[in-house]
Design a protein around this motif. Structure first.
Motif, PDB file in Angstrom:
ATOM      1  N   ASP A  60       0.905  -1.132  -0.004  1.00 21.01           N
ATOM      2  CA  ASP A  60      -0.038  -0.082   0.041  1.00 21.01           C
ATOM      3  C   ASP A  60       0.889   1.241  -0.107  1.00 21.01           C
ATOM      4  O   ASP A  60       1.890   1.290   0.654  1.00 21.01           O
ATOM      5  CB  ASP A  60      -0.973   0.087   1.192  1.00 21.01           C
ATOM      6  N   ARG A  61       0.349   2.134  -0.872  1.00 24.12           N
ATOM      7  CA  ARG A  61       1.345   3.595  -0.932  1.00 24.12           C
ATOM      8  C   ARG A  61       1.074   4.428   0.379  1.00 24.12           C
ATOM      9  O   ARG A  61       1.646   5.277   0.610  1.00 24.12           O
ATOM     10  CB  ARG A  61       0.707   4.220  -2.120  1.00 24.12           C
ATOM     11  N   THR A  80      10.979  16.150  -0.588  1.00 19.91           N
ATOM     12  CA  THR A  80      11.117  14.618  -0.848  1.00 19.91           C
ATOM     13  C   THR A  80      11.672  14.028  -2.025  1.00 19.91           C
ATOM     14  O   THR A  80      11.295  14.435  -3.322  1.00 19.91           O
ATOM     15  CB  THR A  80       9.398  14.036  -0.701  1.00 19.91           C
ATOM     16  N   PRO A  81      12.547  12.995  -2.145  1.00 18.23           N
ATOM     17  CA  PRO A  81      12.996  12.513  -3.258  1.00 18.23           C
ATOM     18  C   PRO A  81      11.812  11.780  -3.974  1.00 18.23           C
ATOM     19  O   PRO A  81      10.937  11.535  -3.357  1.00 18.23           O
ATOM     20  CB  PRO A  81      14.157  11.457  -2.646  1.00 18.23           C
ATOM     21  N   PRO A  82      12.278  11.637  -5.272  1.00 23.60           N
ATOM     22  CA  PRO A  82      10.998  10.940  -6.195  1.00 23.60           C
ATOM     23  C   PRO A  82      10.808   9.599  -5.397  1.00 23.60           C
ATOM     24  O   PRO A  82      11.760   8.563  -5.076  1.00 23.60           O
ATOM     25  CB  PRO A  82      11.842  10.717  -7.545  1.00 23.60           C
ATOM     26  N   GLY A  83       9.415   9.312  -5.154  1.00 25.40           N
ATOM     27  CA  GLY A  83       8.906   7.934  -4.786  1.00 25.40           C
ATOM     28  C   GLY A  83       9.293   8.028  -3.366  1.00 25.40           C
ATOM     29  O   GLY A  83       9.192   6.803  -2.593  1.00 25.40           O
ATOM     30  N   GLY A  84       9.585   8.883  -2.596  1.00 28.67           N
ATOM     31  CA  GLY A  84      10.115   8.815  -1.209  1.00 28.67           C
ATOM     32  C   GLY A  84       8.829   8.687  -0.205  1.00 28.67           C
ATOM     33  O   GLY A  84       7.592   8.613  -0.615  1.00 28.67           O
ATOM     34  N   MET A  85       9.333   8.334   1.045  1.00 26.82           N
ATOM     35  CA  MET A  85       8.150   8.409   2.133  1.00 26.82           C
ATOM     36  C   MET A  85       8.004   9.548   2.855  1.00 26.82           C
ATOM     37  O   MET A  85       8.928  10.117   3.560  1.00 26.82           O
ATOM     38  CB  MET A  85       8.554   7.061   2.880  1.00 26.82           C
ATOM     39  N   GLY A 118       3.079  11.393  -6.538  1.00 27.47           N
ATOM     40  CA  GLY A 118       3.860   9.818  -6.457  1.00 27.47           C
ATOM     41  C   GLY A 118       4.769   9.358  -5.294  1.00 27.47           C
ATOM     42  O   GLY A 118       5.374   8.588  -5.688  1.00 27.47           O
ATOM     43  N   MET A 119       4.386   9.796  -4.185  1.00 37.79           N
ATOM     44  CA  MET A 119       5.127   9.506  -3.087  1.00 37.79           C
ATOM     45  C   MET A 119       4.274   8.498  -2.283  1.00 37.79           C
ATOM     46  O   MET A 119       3.184   7.970  -2.632  1.00 37.79           O
ATOM     47  CB  MET A 119       5.319  10.552  -2.071  1.00 37.79           C
ATOM     48  N   ARG A 120       5.044   7.886  -1.123  1.00 34.71           N
ATOM     49  CA  ARG A 120       4.341   7.119  -0.234  1.00 34.71           C
ATOM     50  C   ARG A 120       4.018   7.827   1.189  1.00 34.71           C
ATOM     51  O   ARG A 120       4.627   8.896   1.192  1.00 34.71           O
ATOM     52  CB  ARG A 120       5.404   5.958   0.207  1.00 34.71           C
ATOM     53  N   ALA A 177      -5.108   9.229  -4.455  1.00 35.30           N
ATOM     54  CA  ALA A 177      -4.113   7.956  -5.042  1.00 35.30           C
ATOM     55  C   ALA A 177      -4.653   7.432  -6.234  1.00 35.30           C
ATOM     56  O   ALA A 177      -3.897   7.000  -7.109  1.00 35.30           O
ATOM     57  CB  ALA A 177      -4.148   6.922  -3.859  1.00 35.30           C
ATOM     58  N   ARG A 178      -6.076   7.282  -6.376  1.00 34.45           N
ATOM     59  CA  ARG A 178      -6.636   6.940  -7.507  1.00 34.45           C
ATOM     60  C   ARG A 178      -6.597   7.755  -8.690  1.00 34.45           C
ATOM     61  O   ARG A 178      -6.418   7.761  -9.652  1.00 34.45           O
ATOM     62  CB  ARG A 178      -8.276   6.419  -7.333  1.00 34.45           C
ATOM     63  N   GLU A 179      -6.742   9.296  -8.320  1.00 27.66           N
ATOM     64  CA  GLU A 179      -6.950  10.140  -9.392  1.00 27.66           C
ATOM     65  C   GLU A 179      -5.189  10.670  -9.896  1.00 27.66           C
ATOM     66  O   GLU A 179      -5.220  10.949 -10.941  1.00 27.66           O
ATOM     67  CB  GLU A 179      -7.176  11.486  -8.538  1.00 27.66           C
ATOM     68  N   GLY A 180      -4.391  10.442  -9.019  1.00 27.65           N
ATOM     69  CA  GLY A 180      -3.036  10.799  -9.565  1.00 27.65           C
ATOM     70  C   GLY A 180      -1.968   9.799  -9.347  1.00 27.65           C
ATOM     71  O   GLY A 180      -1.974   8.667  -9.577  1.00 27.65           O
TER      72      GLY A 180
END
Length: 414
Positions: free
Chosen positions: A2-3, A359-364, A383-385, A407-410
């Motif tokens: 889960d994100r 926040t770095p790309p895809g970071g938490m 696009g983060m967690r 989360a569903r939209e973007g």
């Protein structure tokens, strides 16, 4: 995986169960300690024990972004610093929609004397009386205010106890680095700000003739060091774009600013030193000096996105105050029915900008004081967690729906 993960409880206890150095950034709107609207969660500014636990779960070099109130942010800054964070900056979010929460001294004096002030009706043309029930465009809209009755109250008419709120501080801090900035970023992905990803629209930085792309000083990387960048360097001022705020800034004419070359000389088209492309600059077509990142306060659509099947609450129900009273309209979104009952929702565009910056790309991203989930919503759209924590159970379902909808939209960083 889960994100996003949401928790209800004391954030100190929840963070204590998290792995050390597992979070890339912390973006939060913690309590201001103003007892806002009598809410229990706003009884005090979170002390250093909160931010010490946050420091433990943050990676070295991770940034912390925390909103504060103008009366109490000094306590917040001290608590964050005492916990071991380095204060890097203090941003200013300027807006024109604040509501003055001032005590009318004259009215209080009449009340203490046991008399009721005289009531005067003003129509929307601004004139006193004269139009009967016909207000602006013929609608029966009247404003009422009280005039002082006693001599003492008349003497202090127009005196109050507070100014109109028009800005909020945002503290920017960083966990101490391990080694140099470059070494820390290479190892952990944290420690730097995403400057290009947060540039402000309205200005384009262009390479000059013979620019950096062929410079013997800066090399031949595409676009050069300063060339081809869209937008103004992000500043530590943010505003809501309202006319009131824009009027605070002067209007400037076109200008060109250069970047000093390594020899200390200034120039364009090859620079005074004769080295091709040593000096570059940006083109500025002028306009309002308020060319900072701007975003309005959270709209009803922003606050309620993803909550379509939840019941609406009136302003009085959300604030637990009389409908139409000053306390109801003292915060954004307080004038009509809404599904999001949280009183201090931050706008998504602002939260996205802050999340993207630190926040770095895809970071938490962690928010220990999640509220109705604005940080989580922003993290999903970027696009983060996300990990969110809040002590108030009634906000959890609102946050879950808002974040899930985002989360569903973007989620692709768009």
């Amino acid at each position: 995986m889960d994100r996003f993960t949401l928790h209800v409880g004391d954030c100190r206890e929840v963070m204590a169960a998290m792995d050390a150095e597992s979070v890339d950034a912390i973006v939060s709107d913690p309590p201001y300690g103003l007892s806002f609207m009598g809410k229990g969660w706003d009884h005090g500014v979170p002390g250093d024990q909160f931010w010490r636990e946050a420091l433990r779960v943050a990676k070295p070099g991770a940034h912390l972004v925390a909103f504060g109130g103008t009366r109490t942010y000094h306590r917040l800054a001290c608590a964050i610093e005492d916990a071991g964070w380095e204060i890097r900056d203090c941003l200013m979010w300027v807006y024109g929609s604040g509501f003055p929460k001032s005590h009318d001294v004259s009215k209080a004096m009449d009340k203490a004397a046991g008399v009721s002030p005289d009531r005067v009706t003003v129509n929307e043309h601004g004139s006193l009386g004269g139009l009967g029930k016909a207000g602006w465009n013929g609608t029966p809209r009247h404003l009422h205010y009280d005039t002082p009755k006693t001599d003492l109250a008349r003497q202090w008419d127009g005196w109050g106890t507070a100014l109109k709120p028009a800005w909020e501080p945002i503290i920017l801090a960083r966990k101490p680095l391990v080694g140099t900035v470059a070494a820390n970023v290479a190892r952990y992905g944290t420690g730097a700000l995403n400057v290009d990803g947060c540039r402000v629209d309205g200005e384009t930085i262009k390479p000059r003739k013979g620019g950096f792309s062929d410079s013997p000083v800066y090399g031949s990387s595409p676009g050069g060091v300063f060339g081809g960048r869209d937008g103004r360097w992000p500043a530590n001022v943010v505003h809501d774009g309202s006319q009131m705020v824009l009027d605070l800034f002067p209007v400037t004419g076109p200008a060109k600013r250069g970047v000093r070359d390594p020899n200390g000389s200034m120039g364009y088209h090859g620079g005074a030193s004769g080295l091709p492309g040593v000096v570059s600059g940006h083109e500025d077509n002028g306009g309002s000096a308020a060319r900072f990142f701007y975003c309005a306060k959270a709209s009803k659509a922003d606050r309620d996105a993803g909550l379509d099947d939840m019941p609406e609450a009136t302003p009085g129900q959300r604030t637990e105050r009389a409908e139409g009273s000053a306390g109801v309209t003292a915060y954004a979104g307080g004038r009509g029915p809404a599904r999001n009952i949280h009183p201090t929702v931050k706008p998504t565009d602002l939260m996205r900008w802050l999340v993207r910056m630190v926040t770095p790309p895809g970071g938490m991203v962690l928010d220990p004081f999640m509220g109705s989930g604005s940080t989580g919503k922003a993290a999903m759209l970027e696009g983060m967690r996300f990990v969110g924590i809040d002590i108030t159970p009634e906000y959890l379902e609102i946050a879950r729906r808002r974040i899930g909808h985002a989360a569903r939209e973007g989620g692709d960083g768009a």
